[in-house]
Write an enzyme that holds these catalytic residues in place. Structure first.
Site, mmCIF file in Angstrom:
data_model
loop_
_atom_site.group_PDB
_atom_site.id
_atom_site.type_symbol
_atom_site.label_atom_id
_atom_site.label_comp_id
_atom_site.label_asym_id
_atom_site.label_seq_id
_atom_site.Cartn_x
_atom_site.Cartn_y
_atom_site.Cartn_z
ATOM 1 N N CYS A 1 -7.812 3.904 -3.301
ATOM 2 C CA CYS A 1 -6.484 3.963 -3.609
ATOM 3 C C CYS A 1 -6.442 4.638 -4.855
ATOM 4 O O CYS A 1 -6.503 5.687 -5.232
ATOM 5 C CB CYS A 1 -5.789 2.692 -3.409
ATOM 6 S SG CYS A 1 -3.912 3.015 -3.216
ATOM 7 N N HIS B 1 -7.410 -0.036 1.332
ATOM 8 C CA HIS B 1 -8.316 -1.287 0.761
ATOM 9 C C HIS B 1 -8.930 -2.204 1.575
ATOM 10 O O HIS B 1 -8.400 -3.216 1.938
ATOM 11 C CB HIS B 1 -7.190 -2.040 -0.114
ATOM 12 C CG HIS B 1 -6.267 -1.338 -1.142
ATOM 13 N ND1 HIS B 1 -6.708 -1.252 -2.370
ATOM 14 C CD2 HIS B 1 -5.158 -0.898 -1.022
ATOM 15 C CE1 HIS B 1 -5.830 -0.650 -3.185
ATOM 16 N NE2 HIS B 1 -4.738 -0.422 -2.446
ATOM 17 N N GLU C 1 -11.115 -4.050 0.496
ATOM 18 C CA GLU C 1 -11.465 -5.346 -0.127
ATOM 19 C C GLU C 1 -9.956 -6.242 0.081
ATOM 20 O O GLU C 1 -10.235 -7.355 -0.422
ATOM 21 C CB GLU C 1 -11.606 -5.010 -1.554
ATOM 22 C CG GLU C 1 -10.522 -4.501 -2.349
ATOM 23 C CD GLU C 1 -10.025 -3.322 -2.236
ATOM 24 O OE1 GLU C 1 -10.555 -2.477 -1.267
ATOM 25 O OE2 GLU C 1 -9.015 -2.623 -2.993
HETATM 26 N N1 GLN Z 1 0.358 4.072 -6.210
HETATM 27 C C1 GLN Z 1 -0.669 3.735 -7.063
HETATM 28 C C2 GLN Z 1 -0.937 4.781 -8.049
HETATM 29 O O1 GLN Z 1 -0.582 5.900 -7.778
HETATM 30 C C3 GLN Z 1 -1.933 3.267 -6.284
HETATM 31 C C4 GLN Z 1 -1.606 2.044 -5.445
HETATM 32 C C5 GLN Z 1 -2.828 1.396 -5.083
HETATM 33 O O2 GLN Z 1 -3.800 1.480 -5.725
HETATM 34 N N2 GLN Z 1 -2.842 0.273 -4.258
HETATM 35 O O3 GLN Z 1 -1.653 4.630 -8.669
#
Ligand code: GLN
Length: 211
Positions: free
Chosen positions: A91, A185, A187
């Site tokens: 992410c 994720h 995890e």
């Molecule tokens: N929206 C977050 C970002 O842009 C990422 C979200 C996440 O890591 N769950 O950094």
């Protein structure tokens, strides 16, 4: 095997727990070194020493970017990745590894370790967070994916292997050589398959970081 988790902000504990779960699973397996997996939380330069791979967790990519720039860790991480350190970003971690980021702050930095263009928060409000079982190239079972304000990979170069797509066909898992990234994720899902896939990558790379 020694794996670092970048610990400046975000979901560090979830990755630590997942790696411990893998270690537990392989504890009595004499054919594998994963039972003795060492985990290091990477906050400063010296924590990179001796690691065989680095996980960049989820969180808030612009905050991580700011903290990395302030500490000078951005330059060190770039050097380590250029030298061949295997990495896995989830992410916000995927956003940090990208070579082009859309819908971010003008002062945000990224590490350009993957030839991909990502768009932050690309799923819109109704689907800010959702779960799905996805096909993942290289993993036999469907991967239970948790998306939390996730980015989408909008473009990849021909050096990038697409490993996984979300139900509407957009790219959410990629690999380029020693660098792996998912929009979701594992995890948080409580599964270990994607982490095991990454540990295999680290094993194949056979790389130990030294400054
Ligand atoms: N929206 C977050 C970002 O842009 C990422 C979200 C996440 O890591 N769950 O950094």
């Amino acid at each position: 095997m020694k794996i670092g988790i970048l610990a400046v902000q975000g979901g560090v504990a979830e990755h630590e727990r997942t790696l411990r779960q893998v270690a537990e699973k392989y504890r009595d397996n004499s054919d594998s070194s994963w039972g003795n997996l060492e985990i290091v939380l990477v906050r400063r330069a010296e924590h990179l020493e001796g690691i065989n791979g680095l996980i960049l967790p989820g969180g808030e990519s612009t905050t991580m970017s700011r903290l990395l720039t302030l500490s000078g860790m951005d330059t060190l991480l770039k050097e380590a990745l250029d030298a061949g350190l295997p990495a896995y970003g989830t992410c916000a971690g995927m956003i940090l590894l990208a070579s082009n980021v859309l819908d971010t702050r003008p002062d945000a930095i990224w590490l350009s370790a993957l030839d991909i263009t990502v768009r932050r928060n690309a799923f819109g409000r109704q689907r800010d967070s959702f779960e799905a079982d996805l096909t993942f190239t290289g993993i036999d079972e469907p991967v239970h994916a948790t998306f939390i304000r996730a980015p989408i990979v909008e473009d990849v170069s021909d050096k990038v292997e697409v490993l996984c797509r979300e139900p509407e066909g957009r790219i959410v898992g990629v690999r380029q050589g020693r660098v792996l990234a998912t929009s979701f994720h594992p995890e948080v899902s409580g599964i270990t398959d994607v982490h095991e896939y990454f540990l295999s990558m680290c094993e194949d790379a056979n790389f130990t970081y030294t400054a």
